[in-house]
Design a protein around this motif. Structure first.
Motif, PDB file in Angstrom:
ATOM      1  N   GLU A 117      26.665  21.932  32.846  1.00 32.55           N
ATOM      2  CA  GLU A 117      27.254  20.638  32.499  1.00 32.55           C
ATOM      3  C   GLU A 117      28.032  20.075  33.684  1.00 32.55           C
ATOM      4  OE1 GLU A 117      27.253  17.617  30.284  1.00 32.55           O
ATOM      5  OE2 GLU A 117      27.054  19.353  28.939  1.00 32.55           O
ATOM      6  N   ASP A 118      28.884  20.915  34.250  1.00 37.19           N
ATOM      7  CA  ASP A 118      29.674  20.491  35.406  1.00 37.19           C
ATOM      8  C   ASP A 118      28.771  20.241  36.610  1.00 37.19           C
ATOM      9  OD1 ASP A 118      32.113  19.888  36.709  1.00 37.19           O
ATOM     10  OD2 ASP A 118      32.164  21.888  37.601  1.00 37.19           O
ATOM     11  N   LYS A 121      27.036  16.839  36.289  1.00 38.96           N
ATOM     12  CA  LYS A 121      27.979  15.737  36.506  1.00 38.96           C
ATOM     13  C   LYS A 121      28.271  15.546  37.986  1.00 38.96           C
ATOM     14  CE  LYS A 121      32.849  14.586  35.669  1.00 38.96           C
ATOM     15  NZ  LYS A 121      34.101  15.036  35.035  1.00 38.96           N
ATOM     16  N   SER A 177      19.402  21.641  35.999  1.00 38.20           N
ATOM     17  CA  SER A 177      20.585  21.587  35.129  1.00 38.20           C
ATOM     18  C   SER A 177      20.279  20.820  33.852  1.00 38.20           C
ATOM     19  CB  SER A 177      21.758  20.928  35.866  1.00 38.20           C
ATOM     20  OG  SER A 177      22.136  21.673  36.999  1.00 38.20           O
ATOM     21  N   LEU A 181      20.233  22.344  30.027  1.00 40.71           N
ATOM     22  CA  LEU A 181      21.031  21.702  28.973  1.00 40.71           C
ATOM     23  C   LEU A 181      20.148  21.084  27.894  1.00 40.71           C
ATOM     24  CD1 LEU A 181      23.609  19.953  31.336  1.00 40.71           C
ATOM     25  CD2 LEU A 181      24.103  21.857  29.786  1.00 40.71           C
ATOM     26  N   ARG A 183      17.888  18.548  28.127  1.00 40.28           N
ATOM     27  CA  ARG A 183      17.911  17.094  28.191  1.00 40.28           C
ATOM     28  C   ARG A 183      16.685  16.568  28.948  1.00 40.28           C
ATOM     29  NH1 ARG A 183      24.241  16.587  30.141  1.00 40.28           N
ATOM     30  NH2 ARG A 183      25.175  17.499  28.257  1.00 40.28           N
TER      31      ARG A 183
END
Length: 726
Positions: A117-118, A121, A177, A181, A183
């Motif tokens: 998640e980090d 971002k 990533s 996640l 997505r």
């Protein structure tokens, strides 16, 4: 320049703080760009090598250039540091609003700490900053009114300094990533036309996503107009059917994916289609779906655009898992069909030759080796290996005259050393070989020898006086000796193994008497990371390498049963078979099964990229008529946790040259000899260092136990990475 020299002196004296001060000062004041570059890299090397991240960030907090260098190291794959500690320091040293190089570094650290998640971002912020920064630079350049001649003169420099690769690497981590996640729709939205990212999505979901996650993706993209996304719908639809055991429908779905990919992808992305083709053929072989030629006809293989690729991939997989029935079926179809008769490439031919050798069928092996040489796409770099195997097989069949006749006909007429020299080498006739080598410059003769598959051609001849005279006259670089089959068992806990008990297990399986000899992989006997290693041999020619070491593995991306048992220390028992006796892969599995006791928790077969695990591991490893891949999990990842407590000391080639020139007596070192995935360390003397050719001339003090071609008292060449100071 003086400051850099002083810094290097402090490094040699193991004074990292003093060295760092000198290098950083040199980087600050240097006007020469080369010196400034060197000083900056030396500074980062010394701080990172000594794990001094606190001092590093305190000293470079205002240096945008140093931050960039760290990002380049990270995204180029050679920033070695504690990612958790790096994240902590970056959190303390960067503000959310101050996006720049350190944002990219923080994203990289988060990714390799599994904080996706980090990572997503920060990498997203970094990429958007990069895009804005590039646009601003272009605007400034246009506003400055640079002349055409200025633009042309800087074009080469801009090309040399291009760092677009950083964006590519960052995008790859961002895409992964997103997939971790779950997505996938965000990935498609961000890269709607990126075939490579879409392929990454399909491969990742096929391996790690649940049935529900795959179904949700297919439903969510059902109205897409993108052929690239539709390819992945077919790929993942096939994966769902595969898991349900519907092989027939899976096969049809895979073929639809390949057909659409062939039309949708340009030449630049043909490799994605080839990946789909390889997997399609691999799955056909592993399911045993193809048992007769009629099965391949029913599948309409001959009507596929990538027909030849399918046949070659299917043959390669059948060879890999040792499925003799399927090798015969796929090979017969490849040769008998009217669509494209006898069109197999040279690499597949060579694979077939090696396979038939392992089956003890030297005549069929010879035929395939010959065709691998004659294949129209035969690569020049591989020609010597293919020729060597042709001649070696002729000699093994006792047909030496036929070998001479064949090499005279098919050898290259413009070669400085004639093909007959290969025959003499394979025969072990070093007296006949010598005039061929003496007729060319010594460097040419050495280069020719090093191009030959010496481990094959000189099998059983390394102990002869003729071989010793040959190597004494022409010092060759020590060749690597590959294993014919290899794998490793993981045992729960720290396990000690008695080599005699282990040998008895081998004997019960192989039905022959074995003797064992131990050898060391440590430059110093007190090294706690030393691995126990043995070679087991029989009078019939069996040769098995075994090693035992305690290590730790990550417990992520493994089944729950295995994950629980990987949370403590494990013992890794490697098995490598190096002899030329029949069926090395079958023997590997039989040996592994014989020693897979209650402590055994997993078996890894690197050639097939497969992992077996579970309480019934022993039963899973049972050989039927091929490798038991039906019980394996390709999605299980065994990642060993590196132990950096004790590291070897690396001295570059100029360092060894200096040591030799300064030594007042014989300079000795420890030579690392690599054979069948293991390392043996042997004391040696350094005779000469040729920094220009990157060769160090060494004389081992004794014969190697692991490598038959390394003899004591004979001089060879090696690189600096094979040497350790004594």
């Amino acid at each position: 320049m003086l400051l850099i020299a002083e810094g290097n002196q402090h490094v040699a004296q193991d004074e990292p703080d003093e060295a760092a001060v000198k290098f950083l000062r040199a980087e600050t004041i240097a006007k020469n760009e080369t010196f400034r570059e060197s000083a900056a890299e030396y500074y980062l090397d010394v701080r990172l090598e000594h794990e001094q991240l606190d001092q590093l960030f305190d000293e470079i907090k205002s240096s945008d250039d140093m931050h960039r260098r760290l990002v380049e190291r990270a995204y180029d794959g050679y920033l070695d540091c504690d990612t958790e500690e790096l994240r902590r320091l970056l959190t303390n040293n960067t503000a959310e609003t101050n996006v720049g190089w350190l944002t990219g570094l923080a994203g990289w650290a988060a990714f390799y700490s599994d904080e996706y998640e980090d990572a997503a971002k920060r990498i997203d912020q970094f990429l958007r900053w990069r895009e804005t920064d590039s646009a601003a630079a272009a605007t400034d350049s246009a506003a400055s009114g640079s002349s055409s001649s200025d633009s042309q003169s800087s074009a080469g420099e801009d090309w040399m300094n291009n760092d677009d690769w950083i964006d590519d690497a960052a995008e790859s981590l961002l895409a992964t990533s997103m997939l971790e996640l779950r997505r996938p729709l965000e990935l498609i939205e961000r890269w709607p036309d990126d075939h490579e990212k879409h392929s990454q999505l399909g491969s990742h979901y096929r391996k790690y996503a649940t049935d529900m996650e795959i179904a949700e993706f297919i439903n969510a993209t059902s109205s897409t107009a993108s052929d690239s996304v539709r390819v992945q719908q077919f790929v993942l639809g096939a994966a769902l059917l595969w898991r349900r055991g519907d092989v027939d429908t899976t096969t049809k779905m895979d073929q639809k994916a390949i057909q659409l990919a062939s039309k949708a992808y340009s030449v630049d992305h043909e490799y994605i289609t080839r990946e789909l083709t390889d997997r399609f053929a691999r799955d056909l072989v592993r399911t045993g779906h193809v048992q007769t030629e009629m099965d391949l006809t029913t599948l309409r293989i001959d009507g596929m655009d990538d027909r030849q690729s399918v046949l070659e991939s299917g043959l390669s997989e059948a060879i890999l898992i040792g499925d003799q029935r399927q090798v015969d079926v796929w090979l017969t179809h490849a040769l008998d069909t009217n669509a494209a008769p006898d069109s197999l490439n040279g690499f597949t031919r060579f694979q077939l030759g090696e396979y038939f050798l392992t089956q003890g069928n030297k005549r069929r092996a010879l035929e395939q080796f010959q065709k691998s040489v004659l294949a129209s796409e035969n690569a020049t770099w591989d020609r010597a290996r293919r020729l060597g195997h042709v001649i070696h097989t002729f000699v093994q069949l006792g047909e030496d005259d036929a070998a001479v006749e064949w090499i005279d006909q098919h050898g290259s007429s413009d070669e400085e050393i004639p093909g007959r020299a290969i025959v003499a080498l394979a025969q072990g006739d070093f007296e006949t070989l010598q005039p061929y080598l003496a007729a060319v410059p010594k460097e040419t003769a050495i280069e020719w020898l090093q191009e030959q598959p010496l481990a094959t051609l000189l099998e059983g001849r390394a102990e002869t006086a003729g071989f010793r005279r040959l190597i004494e006259s022409y010092p060759i670089r020590i060749p690597y000796m590959p294993a014919k089959a290899s794998g490793f068992l993981l045992l729960q806990g720290k396990i000690r193994v008695n080599p005699d008990t282990l040998g008895a297990r081998f004997e019960s399986v192989l039905g022959e008497k074995l003797s064992s000899t131990s050898f060391s992989n440590s430059a110093a006997n007190d090294r706690k990371d030393a691995t126990e290693q043995w070679v087991y041999e029989s009078e019939n020619g069996t040769r098995i390498y075994v090693s035992l070491e305690t290590c730790r593995y990550e417990d992520k991306k493994t089944p729950a049963w295995l994950s629980e048992r990987l949370r403590g220390p494990t013992t890794k028992l490697k098995i490598n078979i190096s002899d030329s006796r029949p069926d090395p892969v079958r023997r590997l599995f039989e040996i592994a099964r014989a020693i897979a006791n209650q402590k055994a928790i997993a078996f890894r077969w690197p050639d097939g990229m497969d992992v077996w695990s579970g309480p019934d591991l022993c039963d899973q490893l049972k050989w039927g008529d091929r490798a038991p891949t039906q019980f394996a999990k390709s999605s299980t990842e065994l990642v060993m946790i590196a132990d950096d407590d004790e590291e070897d000391i690396y001295i570059d080639i100029n360092g060894w040259k200096d040591k030799l020139s300064q030594s007042k007596e014989e300079l000795t070192a420890t030579l690392s000899v690599y054979a069948c995935g293991l390392t043996e360390n042997i004391p040696c003397s350094i005779q000469r260092v040729d920094a220009t050719e990157y060769d160090i001339y060494v004389t081992p003090h004794r014969d190697s136990i692991a490598h038959p071609l390394v003899r004591g008292g004979v001089t060879y060449t090696c690189g600096p990475s094979q040497l350790q100071p004594r």
